[in-house]
Design a protein around this motif. Structure first.
Motif, short mmCIF file in Angstrom:
data_model
loop_
_atom_site.label_atom_id
_atom_site.label_comp_id
_atom_site.label_asym_id
_atom_site.label_seq_id
_atom_site.Cartn_x
_atom_site.Cartn_y
_atom_site.Cartn_z
N UNK A 245 21.47 21.18 8.45
CA UNK A 245 20.42 22.10 7.88
C UNK A 245 18.93 21.85 8.36
N UNK A 246 18.22 22.81 8.62
CA UNK A 246 16.90 22.30 9.14
C UNK A 246 16.01 22.03 7.92
N UNK A 247 15.18 21.13 8.25
CA UNK A 247 14.17 20.59 6.96
C UNK A 247 13.11 21.55 6.89
N UNK A 248 12.59 21.72 5.66
CA UNK A 248 11.50 22.42 5.65
C UNK A 248 10.08 21.89 6.19
N UNK A 249 9.30 22.62 6.66
CA UNK A 249 7.99 22.01 6.99
C UNK A 249 6.98 21.39 5.83
N UNK B 98 7.35 13.70 0.86
CA UNK B 98 7.84 14.43 2.03
C UNK B 98 8.85 13.77 2.80
N UNK B 99 8.49 12.32 3.14
CA UNK B 99 9.24 11.45 4.19
C UNK B 99 10.55 11.05 3.47
N UNK B 100 10.47 11.04 2.16
CA UNK B 100 11.87 10.66 1.65
C UNK B 100 12.66 12.07 1.51
N UNK C 179 4.27 22.06 4.28
CA UNK C 179 3.96 23.28 3.51
C UNK C 179 5.05 23.86 2.69
N UNK C 180 6.15 24.22 3.37
CA UNK C 180 7.11 24.98 2.58
C UNK C 180 7.77 23.91 1.23
N UNK C 181 7.91 22.63 1.93
CA UNK C 181 8.29 21.55 1.10
C UNK C 181 7.78 21.55 -0.31
N UNK C 182 6.05 21.53 -0.14
CA UNK C 182 5.31 21.31 -1.27
C UNK C 182 5.49 22.64 -2.10
N UNK C 183 5.61 23.82 -1.53
CA UNK C 183 5.81 24.91 -2.34
C UNK C 183 6.91 25.21 -3.17
N UNK C 184 8.02 24.61 -2.50
CA UNK C 184 9.35 24.40 -2.89
C UNK C 184 9.09 23.74 -4.14
N UNK C 185 8.80 22.48 -4.09
CA UNK C 185 8.64 21.51 -5.02
C UNK C 185 7.75 22.04 -6.23
N UNK C 186 6.64 22.69 -6.21
CA UNK C 186 5.95 23.33 -7.10
C UNK C 186 6.65 24.46 -7.80
N UNK D 182 0.59 -1.08 -0.05
CA UNK D 182 0.02 0.06 -0.06
C UNK D 182 1.02 1.32 0.03
N UNK D 183 1.88 1.42 0.92
CA UNK D 183 2.93 2.43 0.87
C UNK D 183 3.43 2.53 -0.53
#
Length: 61
Positions: A35-39, A21-23, A41-48, A5-6
């Motif tokens: 380095x601090x990881x993005x949260x 995001x987990x990867x 929301x930040x990660x999604x915006x960065x990828x977009x 399933x995963x």
């Protein structure tokens, strides 16, 4: 069954352009622990931005 399933969920997300995001968190812990990881929301915006015309090309390494 949970592993299957995963895998299917990750595959479906990648097919529609939704990165894992987990990867990303595993990558940051393994390769950039200082380095601090993005949260999420930040990660999604960065990828977009990276996919649809961001300024940094979307890759850290």
């Amino acid at each position: 069954m949970s592993g299957l399933f995963d895998t299917l969920r990750r595959t479906a997300r990648l097919m529609v352009g939704m990165p894992d995001y987990d990867a990303y968190l595993r990558h940051m812990a393994a390769h950039h622990p200082e380095r601090p990881a993005m949260n999420r929301t930040q990660f999604f915006r960065d990828r977009q931005e990276a996919r649809y015309g961001g300024k940094n090309g979307g890759r850290c390494c």
